[in-house]
Every structure is written in C-alpha cells, then in structure tokens.
Design an enzyme around this catalytic site. Structure first.
Site, PDB file in Angstrom:
ATOM      1  N   ARG A   1       1.882   3.363  18.940  1.00 37.10           N
ATOM      2  CA  ARG A   1       0.702   3.612  18.767  1.00 37.10           C
ATOM      3  C   ARG A   1      -0.344   3.021  19.676  1.00 37.10           C
ATOM      4  O   ARG A   1      -1.237   3.510  20.341  1.00 37.10           O
ATOM      5  CB  ARG A   1       0.176   3.566  17.451  1.00 37.10           C
TER       6      ARG A   1
ATOM      7  N   ARG B   1       1.183   9.209  14.418  1.00 40.84           N
ATOM      8  CA  ARG B   1       2.290   8.712  13.783  1.00 40.84           C
ATOM      9  C   ARG B   1       3.330   7.926  14.507  1.00 40.84           C
ATOM     10  O   ARG B   1       2.800   8.021  15.957  1.00 40.84           O
ATOM     11  CB  ARG B   1       3.323   9.990  13.365  1.00 40.84           C
TER      12      ARG B   1
ATOM     13  N   ARG C   1      -7.894   8.229   5.006  1.00 39.08           N
ATOM     14  CA  ARG C   1      -8.972   7.362   4.668  1.00 39.08           C
ATOM     15  C   ARG C   1      -9.903   6.892   5.925  1.00 39.08           C
ATOM     16  O   ARG C   1     -11.149   6.781   5.858  1.00 39.08           O
ATOM     17  CB  ARG C   1      -8.330   6.219   3.796  1.00 39.08           C
ATOM     18  N   ARG C   2      -9.064   6.314   6.951  1.00 38.27           N
ATOM     19  CA  ARG C   2      -9.494   6.039   8.209  1.00 38.27           C
ATOM     20  C   ARG C   2     -10.348   7.220   8.812  1.00 38.27           C
ATOM     21  O   ARG C   2     -11.414   7.011   9.404  1.00 38.27           O
ATOM     22  CB  ARG C   2      -8.526   5.604   8.901  1.00 38.27           C
TER      23      ARG C   2
ATOM     24  N   LYS D   1       0.896  -1.153  -0.124  1.00 42.69           N
ATOM     25  CA  LYS D   1      -0.113   0.008  -0.155  1.00 42.69           C
ATOM     26  C   LYS D   1       0.760   1.234   0.040  1.00 42.69           C
ATOM     27  O   LYS D   1       0.427   2.371  -0.465  1.00 42.69           O
ATOM     28  CB  LYS D   1      -0.914   0.120   1.265  1.00 42.69           C
ATOM     29  N   ASP D   2       2.114   1.054   0.259  1.00 43.66           N
ATOM     30  CA  ASP D   2       2.907   2.523   0.456  1.00 43.66           C
ATOM     31  C   ASP D   2       3.783   2.775  -1.093  1.00 43.66           C
ATOM     32  O   ASP D   2       4.323   3.477  -1.128  1.00 43.66           O
ATOM     33  CB  ASP D   2       4.237   2.229   1.167  1.00 43.66           C
TER      34      ASP D   2
ATOM     35  N   CYS E   1      -1.523   7.528  -2.337  1.00 46.27           N
ATOM     36  CA  CYS E   1      -1.524   6.466  -1.155  1.00 46.27           C
ATOM     37  C   CYS E   1      -2.059   7.366   0.000  1.00 46.27           C
ATOM     38  O   CYS E   1      -2.515   6.749   0.928  1.00 46.27           O
ATOM     39  CB  CYS E   1      -0.216   5.952  -0.654  1.00 46.27           C
TER      40      CYS E   1
END
Length: 314
Positions: free
Chosen positions: A154, A148, A130-131, A82-83, A244
């Site tokens: 996290r 981040r 997106r989230r 995805k990156d 992305c």
C-alpha cells in the site's frame, strides 16, 4: 506443565507475523517457555482481489487461524482485535489484550500533506468503508479508490506515484518500523478528521476456553486499561450490529474515574455522517456503549443501518 514451545497461530502477512512475534516474546519472558509461530491463511487472505464489502463471511481474516486453535494444533492465536467478529466464538475466549499502539489512522503521502492540504482531486487509496466515508465527508473532491494488499504494498503505491495518498492504521506502521523501507511521509488523522475502527491498534490473543494453562499464562500480558477501552468500542459496534466492514468508528479513553466514548456512524458516501459522545463510570462500558448507540440511532442511525443491511443482502 510441559516445556514444549507455545504454538501461536497467525496470518501469513509480515505485519501479522510481527504482531504475533511480539506476543511470543512477551510470553517467553513471562513464562520462561519458548514460542513458535504457525503462519496460516484465512478466507480474506485467499481472495485479495475482492473488496472487503464483498465478503459475506464473518471473521474473514480470522477463520483459518481460529480453526487451528479449536482443532488443538496451536495453543493460541493472535489477531488484530478490530478483525474479530463481535459475536463470541464457541469454544474460544480472548485471554489477553496487551497494551495497544496508537489507534489513529495515518494519511500517507510523498510530501507530508495533511487532509486539508491535499491537492484538489487527489487520488486516495483505502480498503475501509469507514475511512472512505469520512474522507469524502471532509473533501468531496477526493477520488477515493479501493485498496487491498499488505502494508508495504500500500505504501509503495504512494512512493511510486500510482496514488497521491493512502490511509492506513498507525499501529501497523509503528509495529513494522524500520522494516518499512519506503520513501513516504505520514501525518496522523485526528478523531475529528477520521475516527478509527473499534479496537484498532489492539491485539487480541485467543485460546480455548478450557485451556487453563494458557489462560494463566495470558493473564501475565493482559492490559486492563486497553481491555476496558477496546471492549467498550467493540460493544458500540455490537449494539449497532454493524460488523467490521461497516462505516462505524469508535474511540474510548479513561479520564480519571470516568470512561469517555466517541462514536461515528455514516452512510457509505459520507453524505449522512453522525457523531456523538458520552461518559460513564469506568465499570460501565457496556452501558455506555448502549447509551451512545441509542443516541446515534435517534439522530438518524436506524435509517443508515437499514440501508447498509439492504446493500449487503444478495
């Protein structure tokens, strides 16, 4: 053919090195040749204080790793698929896409709450536009904050009570497994709650386009179904010209002899959030992505995309 170890370029994070380690093990089994990891930094890693949307460089989490392969310092590079930018990198090719982990997102809390049962005005951390858009569409009261840092950091923001919840990719949690010694609970977010990023959960292994020896080796760890589904999801992203960091989600899966694609496009606030789905033959992933992109554009996606481009223009 040489007996020298495969040199595998990877980002320095624990998750990136773990993912690259899985590829190293698979290659060692398939080829009988040892492998070694070469941890490197990328533009995104060097500026952890910046929000993802603030970067104007494509490939911010892959540039340094790709350069090591192009320069001949490493045989191959392992990325979270995805990156990768959807534009092909000159001189490189994705030689393998192994079977992917569960692509869904996880809602991580201290008590195992679901999205619908989070306390009113709960603070939720996420690094993803997106989230954020999908969370705010579902729960306008949530206080969504930028986040981040590596996965362990996290999760500790929740365990320590700094945040009520965070949303992360399930694949990372699964891959790190017992290495994540953090007292939290996680619940998967289904596609109707938070559609994942295109190719989330899949790894992409890149090598030089003219390195036949590496290409032959990588074919032994490629998974045809993952390649089909992940590349179809990324084809939708490319058709929408989203990049992305845009609020775009996609999920492809095979159903017998058919390929189904779900797509999501939103403005950053989640006020205007579009969803659509379509099916096609297994061999028609690019056509399927193009058709679904047209549907989303016709629903109002063109206006959303134009506003996103305007926001990102300096």
């Amino acid at each position: 053919m040489t007996d020298a170890p495969w040199r595998i370029a990877t980002r320095r994070s624990v998750l990136a090195r773990t993912q690259a380690g899985h590829i190293a093990e698979a290659l060692e089994v398939a080829t009988g040749r040892t492998a070694e990891l070469v941890p490197l930094s990328t533009t995104g890693d060097e500026h952890p204080e910046r929000a993802l949307e603030a970067f104007d460089t494509k490939g911010m989490f892959v540039d340094g790793v790709r350069r090591a392969v192009l320069d001949g310092d490493c045989h191959l590079a392992v990325h979270s698929f995805k990156d990768l930018p959807t534009d092909a990198a000159e001189g490189l090719v994705v030689g393998a896409i192994p079977a992917r982990a569960d692509p869904r997102d996880l809602l991580v809390t201290r008590d195992g709450a679901r999205l619908a049962t989070l306390a009113r005005d709960a603070t939720v951390g996420t690094s993803s536009a997106r989230r954020r858009a999908q969370l705010q569409k579902a729960r306008r009261d949530l206080l969504v904050q930028p986040l981040r840092g590596n996965l362990d950091t996290r999760l500790r923001r929740v365990a320590d009570g700094d945040l009520d919840a965070v949303v992360v990719a399930m694949a990372g949690v699964l891959r790190l497994g017992s290495d994540l010694d953090v007292a939290v609970k996680a619940v998967p977010l289904e596609h109707g709650e938070c559609l994942h990023a295109p190719a989330q959960g899949a790894l992409a292994v890149e090598c030089r386009v003219d390195d036949d020896e590496v290409l032959v080796a990588l074919r032994t760890i490629d998974d045809e179904n993952t390649r089909r589904c992940a590349t179809t999801e990324r084809a939708l992203l490319a058709e929408l010209e989203g990049g992305c960091t845009a609020p775009i989600g996609a999920h492809a899966e095979t159903r017998g002899d058919r390929l189904e694609l779900l797509g999501m496009l939103s403005d950053p606030s989640g006020t205007r959030l579009l969803r659509a789905s379509a099916q096609a033959a297994l061999s028609e992933g690019d056509r399927l992505a193009a058709a679904l992109a047209r549907t989303l554009r016709e629903q109002g996606g063109d206006g959303i995309l134009e506003r996103l481009r305007t926001r990102s223009t300096p």
